[in-house]
Write an enzyme that holds these catalytic residues in place. Structure first.
Site, PDB file in Angstrom:
ATOM      1  N   ASP A 180      -2.339  11.915  -2.437  1.00 47.22           N
ATOM      2  CA  ASP A 180      -2.347  13.385  -2.398  1.00 47.22           C
ATOM      3  C   ASP A 180      -2.503  13.931  -3.814  1.00 47.22           C
ATOM      4  O   ASP A 180      -1.723  13.568  -4.705  1.00 47.22           O
ATOM      5  CB  ASP A 180      -1.037  13.906  -1.792  1.00 47.22           C
ATOM      6  N   ASP A 203     -10.822  10.774  -4.968  1.00 46.72           N
ATOM      7  CA  ASP A 203     -12.017  11.625  -4.925  1.00 46.72           C
ATOM      8  C   ASP A 203     -11.791  12.874  -5.772  1.00 46.72           C
ATOM      9  O   ASP A 203     -12.688  13.703  -5.890  1.00 46.72           O
ATOM     10  CB  ASP A 203     -12.270  12.092  -3.487  1.00 46.72           C
ATOM     11  N   GLU A 251       4.769   4.713   3.972  1.00 37.61           N
ATOM     12  CA  GLU A 251       4.245   6.030   4.352  1.00 37.61           C
ATOM     13  C   GLU A 251       5.430   6.950   4.622  1.00 37.61           C
ATOM     14  O   GLU A 251       6.333   6.593   5.357  1.00 37.61           O
ATOM     15  CB  GLU A 251       3.379   5.876   5.607  1.00 37.61           C
ATOM     16  N   LYS A 285      -2.019  22.186  -7.416  1.00 36.22           N
ATOM     17  CA  LYS A 285      -1.371  23.280  -8.172  1.00 36.22           C
ATOM     18  C   LYS A 285      -0.514  22.706  -9.299  1.00 36.22           C
ATOM     19  O   LYS A 285       0.215  21.737  -9.090  1.00 36.22           O
ATOM     20  CB  LYS A 285      -0.480  24.106  -7.241  1.00 36.22           C
ATOM     21  N   GLU A 318       0.851  -1.193   0.000  1.00 38.37           N
ATOM     22  CA  GLU A 318       0.000   0.000   0.000  1.00 38.37           C
ATOM     23  C   GLU A 318       0.886   1.243   0.000  1.00 38.37           C
ATOM     24  O   GLU A 318       1.747   1.387   0.876  1.00 38.37           O
ATOM     25  CB  GLU A 318      -0.933   0.047   1.222  1.00 38.37           C
ATOM     26  N   ASP A 367       9.719   7.317   0.859  1.00 36.72           N
ATOM     27  CA  ASP A 367       9.008   7.796  -0.319  1.00 36.72           C
ATOM     28  C   ASP A 367       8.797   6.561  -1.192  1.00 36.72           C
ATOM     29  O   ASP A 367       9.751   6.004  -1.754  1.00 36.72           O
ATOM     30  CB  ASP A 367       9.859   8.845  -1.038  1.00 36.72           C
TER      31      ASP A 367
HETATM   32  C1  LIG Z   1      -4.553  11.773   1.398  1.00 38.37           C
HETATM   33  S1  LIG Z   1      -3.649  10.667   2.423  1.00 38.37           S
HETATM   34  C2  LIG Z   1      -4.530   9.139   2.237  1.00 38.37           C
HETATM   35  C3  LIG Z   1      -4.180   8.145   3.326  1.00 38.37           C
HETATM   36  C4  LIG Z   1      -4.880   6.784   3.184  1.00 38.37           C
HETATM   37  N1  LIG Z   1      -4.512   6.103   1.965  1.00 38.37           N
HETATM   38  C5  LIG Z   1      -6.377   6.944   3.240  1.00 38.37           C
HETATM   39  O1  LIG Z   1      -7.059   6.736   2.228  1.00 38.37           O
HETATM   40  O2  LIG Z   1      -6.892   7.287   4.328  1.00 38.37           O
HETATM   41  C6  LIG Z   1      -2.204  10.383   1.459  1.00 38.37           C
HETATM   42  C7  LIG Z   1      -1.090   9.727   2.266  1.00 38.37           C
HETATM   43  O3  LIG Z   1      -0.048   9.332   1.407  1.00 38.37           O
HETATM   44  C8  LIG Z   1       1.198   9.691   1.967  1.00 38.37           C
HETATM   45  N2  LIG Z   1       2.110   9.832   0.820  1.00 38.37           N
HETATM   46  C9  LIG Z   1       1.998  10.694  -0.203  1.00 38.37           C
HETATM   47  N3  LIG Z   1       2.962  10.479  -1.114  1.00 38.37           N
HETATM   48  C10 LIG Z   1       3.700   9.447  -0.650  1.00 38.37           C
HETATM   49  C11 LIG Z   1       4.863   8.759  -1.132  1.00 38.37           C
HETATM   50  N4  LIG Z   1       5.435   9.103  -2.286  1.00 38.37           N
HETATM   51  N5  LIG Z   1       5.364   7.754  -0.400  1.00 38.37           N
HETATM   52  C12 LIG Z   1       4.790   7.402   0.769  1.00 38.37           C
HETATM   53  N6  LIG Z   1       3.703   8.019   1.289  1.00 38.37           N
HETATM   54  C13 LIG Z   1       3.169   9.024   0.591  1.00 38.37           C
HETATM   55  C14 LIG Z   1       0.910  10.970   2.718  1.00 38.37           C
HETATM   56  O4  LIG Z   1       1.873  11.241   3.722  1.00 38.37           O
HETATM   57  C15 LIG Z   1      -0.469  10.649   3.306  1.00 38.37           C
HETATM   58  O5  LIG Z   1      -0.386   9.963   4.527  1.00 38.37           O
END
Ligand SMILES: C[S@@+](CC[C@H](N)C(=O)[O-])C[C@H]1O[C@@H](n2cnc3c(N)ncnc32)[C@H](O)[C@@H]1O
Length: 221
Positions: free
Chosen positions: A124, A160, A74, A128, A49, A101
């Site tokens: 995310d 979404d 994460e 922008k 995930e 990452d």
């Molecule tokens: C909008 S949240 C969604 C969290 C979860 N998937 C949910 O649906 O509740 C996006 C998550 O992805 C993490 N994230 C974003 N880009 C990432 C990356 N390249 N590697 C690891 N984590 C990442 C962010 O820190 C954040 O916790």
């Protein structure tokens, strides 16, 4: 930065959380095999995930698939620690959390064909234009995801965000030679009109707000 997670509580990530800063450097071991982090369970199929947030999907899904290992990646330290502590408290043996990452780690350090499914839920959106390069879905990342999937493996995506969805469709169209797009129908997923699709935190929040989602499955050709 604080996200209001378990402020003041001692979080214990023993046996579950791995920080990429503690991994061997690329000079010593360019590739790392995440399956080894599951000890005697290492030979079981692995699902990854990307962006596990608070770990809700992992804590809910992993007990339903005890013969599968789940790695949540994460990058936010506070979410990583919260999720790893939560997995430990819940006693879920088939989950590990990695602070990294995910896109970079998959690109540079993951061997070929290590996993059967990649889950990408509510990534995310980076709305922008100048930040679009930070989106997890890019032409290169789709090729990297394809490379680390086993044959017949799949990438499952839910968002979404309309603009990001359009971006995904454009990128997926360019990746037609390597991925076949299908309906989002993972085993156990409910009817999205009536029940939870994947049961993440963001899904629950957006569902309460009445926001519609888009979802797709990309099967490795
Ligand atoms: C909008 S949240 C969604 C969290 C979860 N998937 C949910 O649906 O509740 C996006 C998550 O992805 C993490 N994230 C974003 N880009 C990432 C990356 N390249 N590697 C690891 N984590 C990442 C962010 O820190 C954040 O916790």
């Amino acid at each position: 930065m604080s996200f209001g997670l378990a402020r003041g509580k001692t979080l214990d990530i023993t046996g579950v959380g791995i920080d990429s800063a503690d991994l061997p450097t690329t000079d010593v071991a360019p590739l790392i095999d995440p399956r080894e982090w599951f000890g005697e369970r290492a030979s079981l199929p692995l699902e990854i995930e990307i962006g596990s947030g608070k770990g809700t999907f992992l804590v809910q899904q992993a007990p339903q698939q005890p013969d599968v290992n789940f790695l949540g990646i994460e990058w936010a330290g506070e979410f990583f620690r919260y999720a790893a502590d939560r997995v430990r408290r819940n006693g879920v043996p088939n989950v590990r959390l990695l602070r990294a990452d995910a896109v970079e780690l998959i690109r540079h350090r993951c061997p070929d064909a290590v996993c059967t499914v990649i889950h990408l839920y509510f990534p995310d959106p980076w709305p922008k234009k100048r930040h679009h390069k930070r989106r997890s879905i890019q032409d290169q990342s789709l090729r990297d995801f394809h490379r680390i999937l086993r044959s017949d493996g799949e990438l499952r995506i839910v968002t979404d965000h309309d603009d990001y969805w359009q971006w995904m469709l454009e990128h997926v169209a360019r990746a037609e030679a390597i991925f076949a797009r299908g309906r989002f129908a993972p085993p156990g997923a409910g009817n999205p009109e009536e029940s939870e699709l994947v049961g993440t935190n963001f899904e629950r929040k957006y569902r309460r707000e009445g926001r519609p989602f888009n979802a797709m499955t990309l099967r490795k050709r």
